[in-house]
Design a protein around this motif. Structure first.
Motif, mmCIF file in Angstrom:
data_model
loop_
_atom_site.group_PDB
_atom_site.id
_atom_site.type_symbol
_atom_site.label_atom_id
_atom_site.label_comp_id
_atom_site.label_asym_id
_atom_site.label_seq_id
_atom_site.Cartn_x
_atom_site.Cartn_y
_atom_site.Cartn_z
ATOM 1 N N ASP A 1 0.852 -1.192 0.000
ATOM 2 C CA ASP A 1 0.000 0.000 0.000
ATOM 3 C C ASP A 1 0.886 1.240 0.000
ATOM 4 O O ASP A 1 2.111 1.152 -0.109
ATOM 5 C CB ASP A 1 -0.972 -0.008 1.183
ATOM 6 C CG ASP A 1 -0.257 0.012 2.533
ATOM 7 O OD1 ASP A 1 0.985 -0.176 2.561
ATOM 8 O OD2 ASP A 1 -0.930 0.212 3.566
ATOM 9 N N GLU A 2 0.270 2.410 0.095
ATOM 10 C CA GLU A 2 1.040 3.660 0.021
ATOM 11 C C GLU A 2 1.961 3.834 1.214
ATOM 12 O O GLU A 2 1.620 3.490 2.338
ATOM 13 C CB GLU A 2 0.088 4.852 -0.052
ATOM 14 C CG GLU A 2 -0.738 4.918 -1.332
ATOM 15 C CD GLU A 2 -1.695 6.098 -1.322
ATOM 16 O OE1 GLU A 2 -1.993 6.629 -0.225
ATOM 17 O OE2 GLU A 2 -2.149 6.493 -2.419
ATOM 18 N N VAL A 3 3.153 4.401 0.943
ATOM 19 C CA VAL A 3 4.086 4.767 2.010
ATOM 20 C C VAL A 3 4.322 6.269 1.977
ATOM 21 O O VAL A 3 4.180 6.909 0.932
ATOM 22 C CB VAL A 3 5.458 4.062 1.856
ATOM 23 C CG1 VAL A 3 5.317 2.562 1.911
ATOM 24 C CG2 VAL A 3 6.169 4.483 0.583
ATOM 25 N N ASN A 4 4.665 6.834 3.136
ATOM 26 C CA ASN A 4 5.182 8.204 3.110
ATOM 27 C C ASN A 4 6.704 8.121 3.111
ATOM 28 O O ASN A 4 7.289 7.040 3.214
ATOM 29 C CB ASN A 4 4.623 9.049 4.266
ATOM 30 C CG ASN A 4 5.077 8.574 5.642
ATOM 31 O OD1 ASN A 4 6.175 8.041 5.816
ATOM 32 N ND2 ASN A 4 4.222 8.774 6.651
ATOM 33 N N MET A 5 7.359 9.242 3.000
ATOM 34 C CA MET A 5 8.812 9.235 2.836
ATOM 35 C C MET A 5 9.558 8.794 4.093
ATOM 36 O O MET A 5 10.636 8.191 4.009
ATOM 37 C CB MET A 5 9.304 10.610 2.384
ATOM 38 C CG MET A 5 8.870 10.987 0.972
ATOM 39 S SD MET A 5 9.335 9.728 -0.270
ATOM 40 C CE MET A 5 11.123 9.796 -0.172
ATOM 41 N N LEU A 6 8.975 9.069 5.271
ATOM 42 C CA LEU A 6 9.608 8.621 6.502
ATOM 43 C C LEU A 6 9.570 7.095 6.596
ATOM 44 O O LEU A 6 10.558 6.456 6.986
ATOM 45 C CB LEU A 6 8.894 9.240 7.719
ATOM 46 C CG LEU A 6 9.076 10.741 7.916
ATOM 47 C CD1 LEU A 6 8.191 11.232 9.066
ATOM 48 C CD2 LEU A 6 10.539 11.089 8.192
ATOM 49 N N GLN A 7 8.435 6.533 6.222
ATOM 50 C CA GLN A 7 8.323 5.074 6.213
ATOM 51 C C GLN A 7 9.273 4.463 5.190
ATOM 52 O O GLN A 7 9.954 3.474 5.466
ATOM 53 C CB GLN A 7 6.879 4.661 5.898
ATOM 54 C CG GLN A 7 5.892 4.933 7.017
ATOM 55 C CD GLN A 7 4.460 4.669 6.583
ATOM 56 O OE1 GLN A 7 4.021 5.113 5.518
ATOM 57 N NE2 GLN A 7 3.713 3.957 7.418
#
Length: 211
Positions: free
Chosen positions: A174-180
C-alpha cells in the motif's frame, strides 16, 4: 543386567546408543548429545518416535540433538524437539504455510529458509522458533504500517529482518510516506518494491526551489 554407569562424551547415533544401552541396566548420560538423521529419531509423519530415540531421551532428559542428512519434515522436527530436553540443531526449508507450524523453541538452532514471501507478523512468529537468522528467500510483503509508523518509527520486525537477511526483497503493498520509505529502504540492500506507491507532501520529496 550389569549396572554400568555410562557417560558418552561425544555425539552418538541412535544405533550406537541402542548398542550401548543393551550393555547396561542403568540410564546412559549422553553428554555429547545425539547426532543422526531425522528418520532415525521419528517417522516422516512425525506422530511417533523411534524406540531408540525415545529410550535415549528418557534416559537423558536434557540431551542435545543434531539432525543430519536430509532435512526433517516440520512434523518430524516438532516430534524430535518435543522429546529432546536440550538444544535441537537442524535445517529446514519450505513455504511459510508449512513452516508456521513449527513448534521448536527460541533456543533451538534451526536454520530456516522460507521460499515464498512472508508478512512481518509471520516473520516475527517464525523468529520466535529459532535462535539463528532466518533466510527470507521469498522476501517480505506487507503494508507500510507493519514496517514503520507514519512518523517513521521502524517496527521491531523490520529491525530483525535487517539484521537477519540484509538483502531481503521487501515489497510494500500500500502507500508509504517518505519517513516510512526511509526506514524500509535502510533495512535492505535490495531495491524496495513500492507496489502501492508513495503518498506524501511535496516538500517531503523535494525542496521548494525544486533543485
Amino acid at each position: 543386567t550389569d549396572v554400568i554407569s555410562v557417560t558418552v562424551n561425544d555425539a552418538v547415533t541412535v544405533t550406537e546408543f541402542n548398542t550401548l544401552d543393551a550393555k547396561t541396566a542403568t540410564a546412559i548420560s549422553l553428554t555429547g548429545g545425539i547426532s543422526d538423521t531425522a528418520v532415525s529419531m521419528a517417522n516422516v509423519g512425525g506422530n511417533h518416535q523411534t524406540s531408540g530415540f525415545s529410550a535415549a531421551t528418557t534416559q537423558d532428559t536434557d540431551v542435545n540433538v543434531t539432525i543430519t542428512g536430509t532435512d526433517a519434515t516440520v512434523s518430524q522436527l516438532n516430534e524430535i524437539a518435543s522429546a529432546a530436553g536440550g538444544t535441537v540443531t537442524a535445517s529446514i526449508t519450505g513455504d511459510i504455510s508449512t513452516l508456521e507450524s513449527l513448534t521448536t523453541a527460541s533456543t533451538d538452532v534451526i536454520s530456516v529458509t522460507v521460499n515464498d514471501a512472508v508478512t512481518v507478523t509471520e516473520f516475527n512468529a517464525l523468529d520466535a522458533k529459532t535462535a539463528i537468522a532466518i533466510n527470507l528467500t521469498g522476501g517480505v510483503s506487507d503494508t507500510a504500517d507493519k514496517y514503520s509508523s507514519v512518523s517513521g518509527i521502524g517496527s521491531d520486525g523490520l529491525a530483525q529482518i535487517k539484521i537477519q537477511d540484509p538483502d531481503a526483497s521487501i515489497t510494500v503493498i500500500d502507500e508509504v510516506n517518505m519517513l516510512q520509505f526511509a526506514d524500509i529502504d535502510d533495512a535492505t540492500t535490495t531495491a524496495v518494491n513500492l507496489t502501492g506507491g508513495i503518498s506524501d507532501t511535496a516538500v517531503s520529496m523535494a525542496n521548494v526551489g525544486g533543485n
